[in-house]
Design a protein around this motif. Structure first.
Motif, mmCIF file in Angstrom:
data_model
loop_
_atom_site.group_PDB
_atom_site.id
_atom_site.type_symbol
_atom_site.label_atom_id
_atom_site.label_comp_id
_atom_site.label_asym_id
_atom_site.label_seq_id
_atom_site.Cartn_x
_atom_site.Cartn_y
_atom_site.Cartn_z
ATOM 1 N N UNK A 78 -6.981 -4.858 8.016
ATOM 2 C CA UNK A 78 -7.100 -3.401 7.980
ATOM 3 C C UNK A 78 -6.252 -2.817 6.849
ATOM 4 N N UNK A 79 -5.050 -3.352 6.694
ATOM 5 C CA UNK A 79 -4.177 -2.905 5.604
ATOM 6 C C UNK A 79 -4.822 -3.214 4.253
ATOM 7 N N UNK A 80 -5.397 -4.413 4.137
ATOM 8 C CA UNK A 80 -6.047 -4.818 2.885
ATOM 9 C C UNK A 80 -7.241 -3.909 2.575
ATOM 10 N N UNK A 81 -8.015 -3.568 3.601
ATOM 11 C CA UNK A 81 -9.176 -2.691 3.398
ATOM 12 C C UNK A 81 -8.740 -1.330 2.860
ATOM 13 N N UNK A 82 -7.669 -0.789 3.444
ATOM 14 C CA UNK A 82 -7.166 0.506 2.993
ATOM 15 C C UNK A 82 -6.582 0.395 1.587
ATOM 16 N N UNK A 83 -5.896 -0.703 1.328
ATOM 17 C CA UNK A 83 -5.321 -0.952 -0.004
ATOM 18 C C UNK A 83 -6.424 -1.054 -1.054
ATOM 19 N N UNK A 84 -7.495 -1.780 -0.741
ATOM 20 C CA UNK A 84 -8.602 -1.946 -1.688
ATOM 21 C C UNK A 84 -9.323 -0.620 -1.941
ATOM 22 N N UNK A 85 -9.386 0.211 -0.916
ATOM 23 C CA UNK A 85 -10.075 1.495 -1.036
ATOM 24 C C UNK A 85 -9.285 2.489 -1.872
ATOM 25 N N UNK A 86 -7.965 2.491 -1.692
ATOM 26 C CA UNK A 86 -7.136 3.527 -2.321
ATOM 27 C C UNK A 86 -6.363 3.059 -3.542
ATOM 28 N N UNK A 87 -6.054 1.752 -3.606
ATOM 29 C CA UNK A 87 -5.221 1.250 -4.690
ATOM 30 C C UNK A 87 -3.746 1.536 -4.488
ATOM 31 N N UNK A 88 -3.399 2.129 -3.358
ATOM 32 C CA UNK A 88 -2.008 2.483 -3.059
ATOM 33 C C UNK A 88 -1.303 1.271 -2.452
ATOM 34 N N UNK A 89 0.016 1.223 -2.565
ATOM 35 C CA UNK A 89 0.784 0.040 -2.177
ATOM 36 C C UNK A 89 0.559 -0.358 -0.718
ATOM 37 N N UNK A 90 0.771 -1.642 -0.453
ATOM 38 C CA UNK A 90 0.582 -2.193 0.890
ATOM 39 C C UNK A 90 1.472 -1.481 1.903
ATOM 40 N N UNK A 91 2.736 -1.244 1.550
ATOM 41 C CA UNK A 91 3.666 -0.607 2.485
ATOM 42 C C UNK A 91 3.233 0.817 2.824
ATOM 43 N N UNK A 92 2.774 1.561 1.824
ATOM 44 C CA UNK A 92 2.313 2.928 2.080
ATOM 45 C C UNK A 92 1.064 2.926 2.956
ATOM 46 N N UNK A 93 0.171 1.964 2.705
ATOM 47 C CA UNK A 93 -1.039 1.850 3.523
ATOM 48 C C UNK A 93 -0.685 1.494 4.968
ATOM 49 N N UNK A 94 0.265 0.590 5.117
ATOM 50 C CA UNK A 94 0.677 0.180 6.463
ATOM 51 C C UNK A 94 1.292 1.350 7.221
ATOM 52 N N UNK A 95 2.151 2.129 6.531
ATOM 53 C CA UNK A 95 2.780 3.286 7.186
ATOM 54 C C UNK A 95 1.733 4.321 7.589
ATOM 55 N N UNK A 96 0.743 4.532 6.713
ATOM 56 C CA UNK A 96 -0.314 5.503 7.019
ATOM 57 C C UNK A 96 -1.131 5.046 8.221
ATOM 58 N N UNK A 97 -1.426 3.756 8.295
ATOM 59 C CA UNK A 97 -2.179 3.224 9.434
ATOM 60 C C UNK A 97 -1.376 3.322 10.728
ATOM 61 N N UNK A 98 -0.081 3.089 10.630
ATOM 62 C CA UNK A 98 0.770 3.216 11.819
ATOM 63 C C UNK A 98 0.783 4.655 12.316
ATOM 64 N N UNK A 99 0.893 5.590 11.364
ATOM 65 C CA UNK A 99 0.886 7.008 11.741
ATOM 66 C C UNK A 99 -0.462 7.407 12.328
ATOM 67 N N UNK A 100 -1.534 6.789 11.821
ATOM 68 C CA UNK A 100 -2.888 7.112 12.284
ATOM 69 C C UNK A 100 -3.309 6.263 13.478
ATOM 70 N N UNK A 101 -2.389 5.448 13.975
ATOM 71 C CA UNK A 101 -2.647 4.577 15.125
ATOM 72 C C UNK A 101 -3.856 3.672 14.894
ATOM 73 N N UNK A 102 -3.949 3.164 13.661
ATOM 74 C CA UNK A 102 -4.985 2.191 13.347
ATOM 75 C C UNK A 102 -6.325 2.774 12.957
ATOM 76 N N UNK A 103 -6.444 4.104 12.936
ATOM 77 C CA UNK A 103 -7.705 4.758 12.559
ATOM 78 C C UNK A 103 -7.739 4.892 11.036
ATOM 79 N N UNK A 104 -8.629 4.137 10.393
ATOM 80 C CA UNK A 104 -8.622 4.086 8.928
ATOM 81 C C UNK A 104 -9.028 5.424 8.309
#
Length: 214
Positions: A9-35
């Motif tokens: 899920x983190x990789x999918x968000x990273x590939x979509x946005x180009x933003x760093x893995x850590x930022x993507x992970x934090x965003x997913x945590x805040x969104x409770x896994x909703x991409x």
């Protein structure tokens, strides 16, 4: 129930946005896994960062020209440093903006530009702004870009594409103030011949010139 934050899920968000893995992970945590929610969170973060950097002066950048059929577009994109202007993300951004302007029109590109510029501001840490944008239509179009910093589009009546490219290259190098001055200048490839005489030998005339330099 929150979805698990998986590596996929983190990789999918990273590939979509180009933003760093850590930022993507934090965003997913805040969104409770909703991409979709995570994308909205990252979009807001990018927008906030862009707003903070918006007053910073953009002294550098790059120019790109693309042509399809009987239409050419020149798009300039400004950033703060030469280092970022040569960055792959910046170059890809400029290419995407130029494609949209060419295929969908300049106004359509401008409407959605901020949404694709802001994530690159977040990645590079620099302010990025659109510069001048030009569209030229004609039967015979030629262009020349020097070091990604200066670009010229030439539309001719008569002649051929190679001639239009030669004239565009000459304009980039010699920087004439206007068309009459251009016509009187010795052709950079053959100083024994003026641009006016060169065009005359092909029974060609200049219809339009658009140029921009960073």
């Amino acid at each position: 129930m929150p979805s698990p934050i998986t590596t996929e899920l983190v990789k999918e968000l990273r590939d979509t946005t180009g933003i760093s893995v850590m930022q993507c992970k934090r965003a997913l945590e805040e969104a409770e896994g909703d991409i979709k929610k995570a994308l909205a969170i990252l979009k807001k973060i990018s927008s906030d960062i862009a707003l903070k950097k918006g007053n910073r002066e953009v002294k550098d950048g790059a120019v790109m020209i693309k042509t399809t059929g009987k239409k050419s577009v020149l798009v300039s994109l400004h950033c703060e440093t030469d280092f970022v202007s040569r960055n792959e993300d910046f170059t890809s951004l400029l290419s995407s903006l130029t494609d949209i302007a060419l295929l969908k029109g300049i106004e359509k590109m401008k409407e959605g530009a901020r949404d694709i510029i802001n994530p690159i501001i977040q990645k590079t840490g620099e302010n990025i702004e659109l510069g001048d944008i030009y569209e030229v239509e004609g039967d015979i179009l030629g262009n020349y870009v020097h070091n990604n910093k200066s670009g010229v589009i030439v539309s001719l009546a008569g002649g051929n594409v190679e001639l239009a490219k030669d004239v565009a290259m000459h304009i980039t190098a010699m920087q004439p103030e206007n068309i009459p001055e251009l016509l009187d200048q010795p052709f950079i490839k053959n100083p024994d011949q003026t641009i006016g005489k060169l065009l005359g030998s092909f029974d060609a005339k200049i219809k339009e010139v658009k140029r921009y330099s960073i």
